[in-house]
Motif scaffolding. Structure first.
Motif, mmCIF file in Angstrom:
data_model
loop_
_atom_site.group_PDB
_atom_site.id
_atom_site.type_symbol
_atom_site.label_atom_id
_atom_site.label_comp_id
_atom_site.label_asym_id
_atom_site.label_seq_id
_atom_site.Cartn_x
_atom_site.Cartn_y
_atom_site.Cartn_z
ATOM 1 N N UNK A 52 0.265 -0.978 -0.248
ATOM 2 C CA UNK A 52 -0.128 -0.326 0.193
ATOM 3 C C UNK A 52 0.562 1.482 0.028
ATOM 4 N N UNK A 53 2.335 0.791 -0.593
ATOM 5 C CA UNK A 53 3.487 2.421 -0.482
ATOM 6 C C UNK A 53 2.696 3.742 -1.106
ATOM 7 N N UNK A 54 2.508 4.448 -0.994
ATOM 8 C CA UNK A 54 1.824 5.790 -1.777
ATOM 9 C C UNK A 54 0.679 5.701 -2.298
ATOM 10 N N UNK A 55 -0.024 4.398 -1.913
ATOM 11 C CA UNK A 55 -1.707 4.579 -1.689
ATOM 12 C C UNK A 55 -2.093 6.015 -1.984
ATOM 13 N N UNK A 56 -2.814 6.797 -2.033
ATOM 14 C CA UNK A 56 -4.023 7.885 -2.763
ATOM 15 C C UNK A 56 -4.433 7.386 -1.364
ATOM 16 N N UNK A 57 -5.518 6.445 -1.600
ATOM 17 C CA UNK A 57 -6.669 6.176 -0.798
ATOM 18 C C UNK A 57 -6.097 5.998 0.485
ATOM 19 N N UNK A 58 -5.244 5.386 0.850
ATOM 20 C CA UNK A 58 -4.620 4.988 2.686
ATOM 21 C C UNK A 58 -4.299 6.006 2.323
ATOM 22 N N UNK A 59 -3.459 6.863 1.801
ATOM 23 C CA UNK A 59 -2.770 8.158 2.137
ATOM 24 C C UNK A 59 -3.986 9.539 3.124
ATOM 25 N N UNK A 60 -4.773 8.842 2.118
ATOM 26 C CA UNK A 60 -6.301 10.026 2.362
ATOM 27 C C UNK A 60 -7.082 10.042 3.430
#
Length: 92
Positions: A52-60
């Motif tokens: 999941x590294x760098x995933x924008x959904x996970x970051x959000x």
């Protein structure tokens, strides 16, 4: 000794702290808290891969959780319920 006492002892400091499941409120998010020296040694020794590294959904998802923690003052409220005292200066 209570884990919070260890976390705030001036004589003890962890090299690495890993964080997981609650960070995304059900969405897969994880994190690592460490020093720049440990990160540098890790980068020089290992090739790191994260699904999941760098995933924008996970970051959000993680950012939304942090927003709720701040807006509802949840860290201080949880500390006071568990420890029956004010959090240490600079904790929040």
């Amino acid at each position: 000794m209570h884990s919070a006492a260890i976390a705030f002892s001036p004589k003890l400091a962890p090299d690495i702290v890993t964080l997981g499941k609650p960070m995304g409120n059900g969405h897969p998010v994880a994190g690592v808290v460490t020093s720049m020296e440990v990160i540098a040694a890790f980068r020089n020794s290992f090739r790191y891969f994260n699904t999941f590294g760098g995933n924008p959904v996970s970051g959000a998802a993680a950012e939304a959780v942090l927003d709720v923690l701040a807006e509802e003052d949840l860290v201080a409220r949880a500390w006071c319920r568990r420890m029956c005292a004010q959090p240490p200066q600079g904790f929040i």
